[in-house]
Motif scaffolding. Structure first.
Motif, PDB file in Angstrom:
ATOM      1  N   ILE A  39       0.832  -1.216   0.000  1.00  0.00           N
ATOM      2  CA  ILE A  39       0.000   0.000   0.000  1.00  0.00           C
ATOM      3  C   ILE A  39       0.860   1.257   0.000  1.00  0.00           C
ATOM      4  CG2 ILE A  39      -1.698   1.318   1.327  1.00  0.00           C
ATOM      5  CD1 ILE A  39      -2.868  -1.318   2.288  1.00  0.00           C
ATOM      6  N   ASP A  40       1.950   1.247   0.770  1.00  0.00           N
ATOM      7  CA  ASP A  40       2.792   2.451   0.861  1.00  0.00           C
ATOM      8  C   ASP A  40       3.367   2.832  -0.492  1.00  0.00           C
ATOM      9  OD1 ASP A  40       2.389   2.792   3.565  1.00  0.00           O
ATOM     10  OD2 ASP A  40       4.065   1.497   4.131  1.00  0.00           O
ATOM     11  N   ASN A  41       3.805   1.852  -1.268  1.00  0.00           N
ATOM     12  CA  ASN A  41       4.427   2.128  -2.573  1.00  0.00           C
ATOM     13  C   ASN A  41       3.460   1.997  -3.743  1.00  0.00           C
ATOM     14  OD1 ASN A  41       7.055   2.585  -1.511  1.00  0.00           O
ATOM     15  ND2 ASN A  41       7.341   0.366  -1.291  1.00  0.00           N
ATOM     16  N   LYS A  42       2.199   1.627  -3.442  1.00  0.00           N
ATOM     17  CA  LYS A  42       1.176   1.461  -4.475  1.00  0.00           C
ATOM     18  C   LYS A  42       1.680   0.523  -5.578  1.00  0.00           C
ATOM     19  CE  LYS A  42      -1.081   5.896  -3.614  1.00  0.00           C
ATOM     20  NZ  LYS A  42      -1.499   7.200  -4.146  1.00  0.00           N
ATOM     21  N   PHE A  68       0.665   0.800 -10.897  1.00  0.00           N
ATOM     22  CA  PHE A  68      -0.673   0.943 -10.309  1.00  0.00           C
ATOM     23  C   PHE A  68      -0.932   2.378  -9.838  1.00  0.00           C
ATOM     24  CE2 PHE A  68       0.026  -3.569 -10.038  1.00  0.00           C
ATOM     25  CZ  PHE A  68      -1.224  -4.131 -10.206  1.00  0.00           C
ATOM     26  N   ALA A  69       0.108   3.125  -9.521  1.00  0.00           N
ATOM     27  CA  ALA A  69      -0.036   4.456  -8.910  1.00  0.00           C
ATOM     28  C   ALA A  69      -0.754   5.438  -9.827  1.00  0.00           C
ATOM     29  CB  ALA A  69       1.339   5.001  -8.521  1.00  0.00           C
ATOM     30  N   MET A  72      -4.564   4.828 -10.053  1.00  0.00           N
ATOM     31  CA  MET A  72      -5.309   4.736  -8.797  1.00  0.00           C
ATOM     32  C   MET A  72      -5.998   6.068  -8.475  1.00  0.00           C
ATOM     33  SD  MET A  72      -3.993   3.478  -5.048  1.00  0.00           S
ATOM     34  CE  MET A  72      -3.468   1.887  -5.711  1.00  0.00           C
ATOM     35  N   THR A  76      -9.707   5.456  -4.001  1.00  0.00           N
ATOM     36  CA  THR A  76      -9.091   4.158  -3.732  1.00  0.00           C
ATOM     37  C   THR A  76      -7.909   4.302  -2.781  1.00  0.00           C
ATOM     38  OG1 THR A  76      -9.768   3.316  -5.894  1.00  0.00           O
ATOM     39  CG2 THR A  76      -7.971   2.163  -4.801  1.00  0.00           C
ATOM     40  N   SER A  77      -7.120   5.366  -2.965  1.00  0.00           N
ATOM     41  CA  SER A  77      -5.975   5.612  -2.081  1.00  0.00           C
ATOM     42  C   SER A  77      -6.430   5.790  -0.640  1.00  0.00           C
ATOM     43  CB  SER A  77      -5.202   6.842  -2.549  1.00  0.00           C
ATOM     44  OG  SER A  77      -4.659   6.641  -3.835  1.00  0.00           O
ATOM     45  N   LEU A  80      -7.544   2.395   0.834  1.00  0.00           N
ATOM     46  CA  LEU A  80      -6.427   1.534   1.214  1.00  0.00           C
ATOM     47  C   LEU A  80      -5.719   2.055   2.465  1.00  0.00           C
ATOM     48  CD1 LEU A  80      -4.899   0.672  -2.288  1.00  0.00           C
ATOM     49  CD2 LEU A  80      -6.246  -0.812  -0.787  1.00  0.00           C
TER      50      LEU A  80
END
Length: 685
Positions: A39-42, A68-69, A72, A76-77, A80
């Protein structure tokens, strides 16, 4: 932690070791997708064989390299990030996600998510996908969403990224008509109605050659169907700007004028943003429009009303000045004439003139004061004053009329503080109006003013509640009259108005003034048994005294002369020659030494050349007005306590003391008694 699936297997959790990718190879045996997302680095961190297929990748390395970043959304961010907080608390979450794998058709999966520790002791998301009943649940959710959309009371449309319509809800159809590109352009209801009316006209006029000739020249006002985003806007340039803003990825909220199905133009609150089509994953524009025409029209009407009120206020301000200036001269010279040696007949004429001019001034003041109160432009002061002086002043004004009718005028101050903080002028006005009415409607007996501390209200922070009452032995008021007594333009009944006259505004003004000072007002009365008008007001007071003070009418003085020790050197600044002569005569009568200036510049020069105890400053003058002159005098170092300045004005506009440096103001028309009291209240008095 164990989780029941088609294959029983132990899943890693954040309570176990830190996992490496090679530790997870056993999960490739599962038939349903399992993957780990950083999650931190997507970024994808690991996936089993089924998950690699779900995400439309050829192998794990390809999936791990996927970006993915960029795709997104902010929603969504945030979702998560919320998950990550839950994972750190040891929670497992069941949810449903729709994925857009590598530009393919979207896939909806029911998921169970938990936290897992990966390399560098970082928390990631372990997600297990379950296909069971997903399609059925998804269809139900879609149906619910569509049903909600159909019943929304606002127009909702979907456009492709180029601005062409692809979907609209029923409210949009009702508001804009059909926007779909695959529907041929048709005539609107307005066009159909227009042509039906023209057919009726032509059927009754077909025998007339001239009318038939005219008929061929008519063009139908056909309103074309709109199918593009910008077609909705009356202002096409604005529509283009909004479309470009949304196409660039920015959300837009704006109020705009739109075309509607019947050829009308309506105001709408518009919101538009870019998102992805849940079916094709292509970028689309979601658009909503809420009709705010009624609100816009109401705001326009309010602005027009405010503008009209402002114009009315300006007109009243100008008229007040134009009326009060000559009336000031009439009342002032009549009063001075009454102080000279006159024959009996002349004295009678002067008395009649005084009554008539005073009545005229009362009517003008009532109308102007009520207009200011109604517009909310009446400002309240908070200055120290002696309540006894205010009460005596109000009684002194009505005493001549009371004596003429043979009435006894009494006053009592019971357990009163000797100094209060508040607005003495507004308090005096309320007392005067009530005393004036009491004397007016009392033919025999007495009128009594009583003031005391209201013991039922506790004293807090040196704030005391005072109760004032004016009691008379007059005609009294019946129950019906009491109900409307404080309404504007109202008197007890028509016979009272015919016999005693008046505007019916005095008590309405009292009510508004008392309430503006955070007080209450009321009436106790019976027809034929007199009346008692009362009001309660809160005041700040530096100290409280328990000394009982009482006084009667015999103790009141109307002093129109000044003791030699109170003689002052006064600078009168007045450009109007008649007003100047009147004011000099009044000040001479009071025994003061007067020097006159005709404009503000002369006043500024004179205060530097000669010492004065007081300045009486007219505000409207040529060369330099009174406001600018006062500022200049203060800038020269003359403090308010050292050189008091009282403004002379016939205007009804509020004056800000602090901003211009005056100590107070005197409103024209001005009587000798009022002038004397104002001078006595000045700091050096």
């Amino acid at each position: 932690v164990k989780h029941k699936t088609k294959t029983a297997m132990s899943y890693p959790s954040q309570n176990q070791q830190i996992y490496r990718r090679e530790d997870l190879s056993v999960l490739n045996l599962l038939e349903h997708p399992v993957w780990i997302f950083d999650i931190d680095n997507k970024a994808m961190w690991w996936a089993n064989t089924t998950a690699i297929s779900l995400w439309s990748a050829n192998n794990l390395d390809e999936l791990l390299q996927r970006n993915f970043a960029d795709d997104m959304s902010e929603a969504t961010s945030l979702r998560l990030a919320h998950y990550l907080v839950k994972f750190r608390n040891g929670e497992r979450l069941k949810d449903q996600w729709t994925f857009y794998p590598n530009g393919q058709q979207p896939k909806t999966v029911a998921t169970t998510a938990s936290g897992i520790l990966i390399e560098n002791n970082r928390m990631a998301m372990l997600m297990e996908g379950i296909y069971k009943d997903v399609k059925e649940d998804s269809d139900k959710a879609t149906l619910r969403g569509l049903e909600t959309l159909r019943h929304l009371p606002i127009a909702v449309c979907q456009f492709d990224i180029d601005g062409n319509i692809t979907y609209e809800n029923p409210q949009s159809l009702a508001m804009f008509g059909s926007l779909e590109t695959n529907i041929p352009k048709t005539k609107s209801d307005a066009t159909q109605q227009y042509e039906e009316e023209k057919e009726k006209e032509s059927s009754s006029e077909e025998d007339c050659p001239e009318n038939n000739k005219k008929k061929t020249q008519h063009s139908s006002p056909c309103i074309e169907t709109r199918c593009h985003f910008t077609d909705l806007f009356v202002d096409k340039a604005l529509g283009k700007h909004v479309l470009q803003q949304v196409q660039s990825g920015e959300d837009c909220s704006i109020d705009a004028l739109l075309h509607t199905v019947r050829g009308q133009q309506r105001w709408a609150a518009i919101q538009a943003r870019q998102t992805k089509d849940p079916v094709t994953t292509k970028p689309i524009i979601l658009y909503s429009a809420r009709d705010i025409t009624d609100l816009v029209e109401a705001l326009k009407a309010k602005r027009l009303a405010d503008s009209a009120n402002m114009a009315k206020s300006e007109f009243l301000a100008v008229m007040a000045h134009e009326i009060r200036t000559p009336l000031h001269q009439v009342i002032g010279f009549i009063e001075l004439l009454g102080g000279t040696k006159l024959e009996a007949k002349q004295n009678e004429f002067v008395r009649l003139l005084q009554n008539s001019s005073s009545g005229m001034m009362t009517v003008i003041n009532d109308l102007l004061d009520y207009t200011k109160l109604e517009a909310g432009k009446m400002t309240m002061e908070s200055i120290p004053f002696d309540p006894r002086g205010v009460i005596e002043g109000a009684m002194a004004v009505v005493r001549p009329n009371a004596e003429k009718k043979g009435l006894r005028l009494d006053g009592k101050l019971m357990n009163m503080p000797k100094q209060l903080m508040g607005d003495p002028n507004r308090l005096r006005q309320v007392l005067f109006n009530l005393l004036h009415n009491a004397v007016k409607f009392t033919n025999a007996g007495s009128v009594t003013v009583s003031v005391s501390v209201d013991k039922t209200v506790p004293v807090q922070d040196n704030k005391v509640m005072l109760r004032f009452s004016v009691t008379d032995t007059g005609i009294g008021v019946n129950e019906e009259g009491r109900k409307r007594m404080f309404s504007k333009y109202q008197q007890a009944d028509a016979s009272v108005a015919a016999k005693y006259g008046g505007t019916g505004l005095g008590l309405a003004i009292c009510k508004n003034l008392v309430e503006a000072m955070e007080g209450t007002i009321g009436l106790d009365s019976e027809l034929g048994q007199g009346s008692k008008f009362w009001f309660s007001l809160p005041f700040q007071c530096p100290t409280l005294t328990d000394v009982m003070e009482q006084y009667t009418d015999s103790q009141l003085t109307d002093g129109t002369t000044t003791n030699k020790k109170d003689k002052k050197k006064i600078l009168l600044v007045e450009d109007n020659v008649v007003n100047q002569k009147l004011m000099v005569s009044m000040l001479d009568r009071l025994g003061h030494d007067v020097t006159a200036a005709v404009n503000g510049q002369e006043a500024v020069d004179m205060v530097q050349e000669k010492k004065f105890d007081l300045v009486l400053m007219d505000l409207q003058m040529p060369v330099m007005d009174g406001i600018e002159a006062t500022r200049c005098i203060r800038e020269l170092g003359f403090a308010k306590s050292e050189l008091p300045i009282l403004a002379l004005t016939a205007s009804v506009r509020s004056v800000d003391h602090e901003s211009i440096g005056i100590n107070g103001w005197l409103t024209k028309p001005l009587r000798v008694r009022e002038l004397r009291e104002a001078i006595q209240r000045s700091p050096q008095a």
